[in-house]
Design a protein around this motif. Structure first.
Motif, mmCIF file in Angstrom:
data_model
loop_
_atom_site.group_PDB
_atom_site.id
_atom_site.type_symbol
_atom_site.label_atom_id
_atom_site.label_comp_id
_atom_site.label_asym_id
_atom_site.label_seq_id
_atom_site.Cartn_x
_atom_site.Cartn_y
_atom_site.Cartn_z
ATOM 1 N N ALA A 122 -5.357 36.051 -26.843
ATOM 2 C CA ALA A 122 -4.818 36.535 -28.105
ATOM 3 C C ALA A 122 -3.525 35.865 -28.508
ATOM 4 O O ALA A 122 -3.123 35.954 -29.649
ATOM 5 N N GLY A 123 -2.829 35.230 -27.604
ATOM 6 C CA GLY A 123 -1.575 34.581 -27.934
ATOM 7 C C GLY A 123 -0.401 35.290 -27.281
ATOM 8 O O GLY A 123 -0.552 36.234 -26.511
ATOM 9 N N VAL A 124 0.798 34.856 -27.625
ATOM 10 C CA VAL A 124 1.998 35.343 -26.972
ATOM 11 C C VAL A 124 2.568 36.580 -27.652
ATOM 12 O O VAL A 124 3.343 37.308 -27.044
ATOM 13 N N THR A 125 2.177 36.873 -28.868
ATOM 14 C CA THR A 125 2.786 37.966 -29.619
ATOM 15 C C THR A 125 2.727 39.303 -28.899
ATOM 16 O O THR A 125 3.749 39.973 -28.780
ATOM 17 N N PRO A 126 1.581 39.753 -28.372
ATOM 18 C CA PRO A 126 1.606 41.032 -27.660
ATOM 19 C C PRO A 126 2.467 40.990 -26.397
ATOM 20 O O PRO A 126 3.082 41.987 -26.030
ATOM 21 N N ILE A 127 2.543 39.842 -25.768
ATOM 22 C CA ILE A 127 3.383 39.710 -24.580
ATOM 23 C C ILE A 127 4.851 39.780 -24.982
ATOM 24 O O ILE A 127 5.661 40.447 -24.349
ATOM 25 N N LYS A 147 4.506 30.321 -24.707
ATOM 26 C CA LYS A 147 3.116 30.076 -25.086
ATOM 27 C C LYS A 147 2.202 30.290 -23.894
ATOM 28 O O LYS A 147 2.657 30.382 -22.761
ATOM 29 N N ILE A 148 0.912 30.363 -24.201
ATOM 30 C CA ILE A 148 -0.103 30.444 -23.163
ATOM 31 C C ILE A 148 -0.919 29.169 -23.244
ATOM 32 O O ILE A 148 -1.433 28.825 -24.304
ATOM 33 N N MET A 149 -1.012 28.472 -22.118
ATOM 34 C CA MET A 149 -1.799 27.247 -22.067
ATOM 35 C C MET A 149 -3.074 27.538 -21.293
ATOM 36 O O MET A 149 -3.029 28.151 -20.227
ATOM 37 N N GLY A 150 -4.203 27.113 -21.848
ATOM 38 C CA GLY A 150 -5.480 27.307 -21.169
ATOM 39 C C GLY A 150 -5.856 26.060 -20.406
ATOM 40 O O GLY A 150 -5.615 24.950 -20.855
ATOM 41 N N GLY A 151 -6.447 26.258 -19.265
ATOM 42 C CA GLY A 151 -6.874 25.126 -18.456
ATOM 43 C C GLY A 151 -8.141 25.460 -17.701
ATOM 44 O O GLY A 151 -8.675 26.564 -17.807
ATOM 45 N N LYS A 152 -8.624 24.508 -16.925
ATOM 46 C CA LYS A 152 -9.848 24.731 -16.145
ATOM 47 C C LYS A 152 -9.625 25.763 -15.054
ATOM 48 O O LYS A 152 -10.522 26.510 -14.692
ATOM 49 N N GLY A 165 -7.563 28.277 -15.171
ATOM 50 C CA GLY A 165 -7.105 29.551 -15.722
ATOM 51 C C GLY A 165 -5.934 29.337 -16.669
ATOM 52 O O GLY A 165 -5.434 28.224 -16.818
ATOM 53 N N ARG A 166 -5.502 30.402 -17.282
ATOM 54 C CA ARG A 166 -4.416 30.318 -18.254
ATOM 55 C C ARG A 166 -3.060 30.351 -17.551
ATOM 56 O O ARG A 166 -2.892 30.997 -16.537
ATOM 57 N N THR A 167 -2.086 29.679 -18.185
ATOM 58 C CA THR A 167 -0.728 29.636 -17.666
ATOM 59 C C THR A 167 0.214 30.147 -18.742
ATOM 60 O O THR A 167 0.163 29.689 -19.878
ATOM 61 N N LEU A 168 1.074 31.104 -18.390
ATOM 62 C CA LEU A 168 2.096 31.590 -19.309
ATOM 63 C C LEU A 168 3.346 30.759 -19.099
ATOM 64 O O LEU A 168 3.841 30.634 -17.979
ATOM 65 N N VAL A 169 3.854 30.176 -20.189
ATOM 66 C CA VAL A 169 5.072 29.384 -20.131
ATOM 67 C C VAL A 169 6.223 30.279 -20.557
ATOM 68 O O VAL A 169 6.194 30.881 -21.627
ATOM 69 N N ILE A 170 7.237 30.372 -19.702
ATOM 70 C CA ILE A 170 8.411 31.198 -19.944
ATOM 71 C C ILE A 170 9.622 30.286 -20.042
ATOM 72 O O ILE A 170 9.774 29.357 -19.258
ATOM 73 N N LYS A 171 10.507 30.575 -21.005
ATOM 74 C CA LYS A 171 11.720 29.791 -21.177
ATOM 75 C C LYS A 171 12.899 30.600 -20.648
ATOM 76 O O LYS A 171 13.055 31.772 -20.993
ATOM 77 N N ALA A 172 13.711 29.984 -19.784
ATOM 78 C CA ALA A 172 14.869 30.655 -19.206
ATOM 79 C C ALA A 172 15.967 29.628 -18.956
ATOM 80 O O ALA A 172 15.675 28.464 -18.670
ATOM 81 N N PRO A 173 17.225 30.040 -19.051
ATOM 82 C CA PRO A 173 18.321 29.094 -18.828
ATOM 83 C C PRO A 173 18.658 28.943 -17.349
ATOM 84 O O PRO A 173 18.612 29.901 -16.584
ATOM 85 N N GLY A 174 18.970 27.732 -16.949
ATOM 86 C CA GLY A 174 19.541 27.398 -15.656
ATOM 87 C C GLY A 174 18.977 28.104 -14.444
ATOM 88 O O GLY A 174 17.795 28.044 -14.143
ATOM 89 N N ALA A 175 19.865 28.786 -13.719
ATOM 90 C CA ALA A 175 19.501 29.432 -12.466
ATOM 91 C C ALA A 175 18.559 30.616 -12.683
ATOM 92 O O ALA A 175 17.870 31.036 -11.760
ATOM 93 N N ALA A 176 18.522 31.155 -13.881
ATOM 94 C CA ALA A 176 17.610 32.265 -14.170
ATOM 95 C C ALA A 176 16.158 31.827 -13.986
ATOM 96 O O ALA A 176 15.308 32.633 -13.600
ATOM 97 N N ALA A 177 15.876 30.565 -14.238
ATOM 98 C CA ALA A 177 14.514 30.055 -14.060
ATOM 99 C C ALA A 177 14.088 30.163 -12.603
ATOM 100 O O ALA A 177 12.949 30.541 -12.306
ATOM 101 N N ALA A 178 15.000 29.877 -11.693
ATOM 102 C CA ALA A 178 14.682 29.987 -10.268
ATOM 103 C C ALA A 178 14.463 31.443 -9.872
ATOM 104 O O ALA A 178 13.567 31.757 -9.082
ATOM 105 N N LEU A 179 15.256 32.353 -10.424
ATOM 106 C CA LEU A 179 15.083 33.780 -10.136
ATOM 107 C C LEU A 179 13.734 34.282 -10.640
ATOM 108 O O LEU A 179 13.052 35.056 -9.963
ATOM 109 N N ILE A 180 13.350 33.839 -11.817
ATOM 110 C CA ILE A 180 12.071 34.271 -12.392
ATOM 111 C C ILE A 180 10.909 33.709 -11.576
ATOM 112 O O ILE A 180 9.932 34.408 -11.307
#
Length: 187
Positions: free
Chosen positions: A52-57, A77-82, A84-99
């Protein structure tokens, strides 16, 4: 005799064909289908394939990621692949490692929200977060003083007669007040 039966059968076939052509009615007139029906035929397979896209998420991101991570990240965004789907999350700096460290928990909550196996992986990209304006009141500049603070500082230094000393103390006071305000805003 064989020729006679063939002749009769040909004649019977001709009669039958003639009778059918006379008895056949017109084709039924059908209106053009609604646009929503045509669009649904295109969207439904795409939705089942890509989701359905990222809006409900995005709308429920605080419940999915938790308050702590919702403040410092957002789904992109959600990327579809063979695989399965991958959710792309944007986060700054060290927060990306925590996530990424807690991606298993986020993935579990995400799939309980969207349905079992909807998202297979989480990918975190680094990027600056845009924050919404917090209030309509204008903030004083971080280095300068507000008008009332400047007046209070001037009045407290009015009794000093030496101009050089008064200017040095005024400069020191402005710097001290602005730095303490910056420090108190950060905590």
């Amino acid at each position: 005799m064989d020729e006679e039966t063939e002749k009769l059968s040909r004649e019977d076939q001709a009669k039958l064909t003639r009778w059918l052509s006379e008895q056949r009615g017109r084709r039924q007139y059908r209106h053009a289908p609604k646009a929503s029906v045509s669009v649904a035929k295109i969207i439904k397979p795409l939705s089942s394939k890509f989701g359905a896209g990222v809006t409900p998420i995005h709308q429920n991101w605080e419940q999915i990621a938790g308050k702590r991570f919702a403040k410092i990240s957002r789904p992109v965004k959600i990327m579809g692949g063979k695989d399965g789907r991958t959710l792309v999350i944007k986060a700054p700096g060290a927060a990306a490692a925590l996530i990424m460290a807690s991606s298993g928990q986020i993935l579990d909550r995400l799939n309980s929200f969207l349905g079992y196996g909807h998202i297979a992986r989480i990918k975190v990209i680094h990027g600056a977060m845009k924050t919404a304006p917090q209030s309509a009141a204008p903030k004083p500049s971080p280095r300068g003083l507000s008008a009332t603070e400047a007046r209070e500082l001037q009045s407290s230094l009015a009794h000093i007669k030496d101009d050089a000393l008064r200017q040095a103390l005024e400069t020191l006071g402005k710097k001290t007040l602005s730095e303490t305000r910056q420090y108190s805003n950060k905590t």
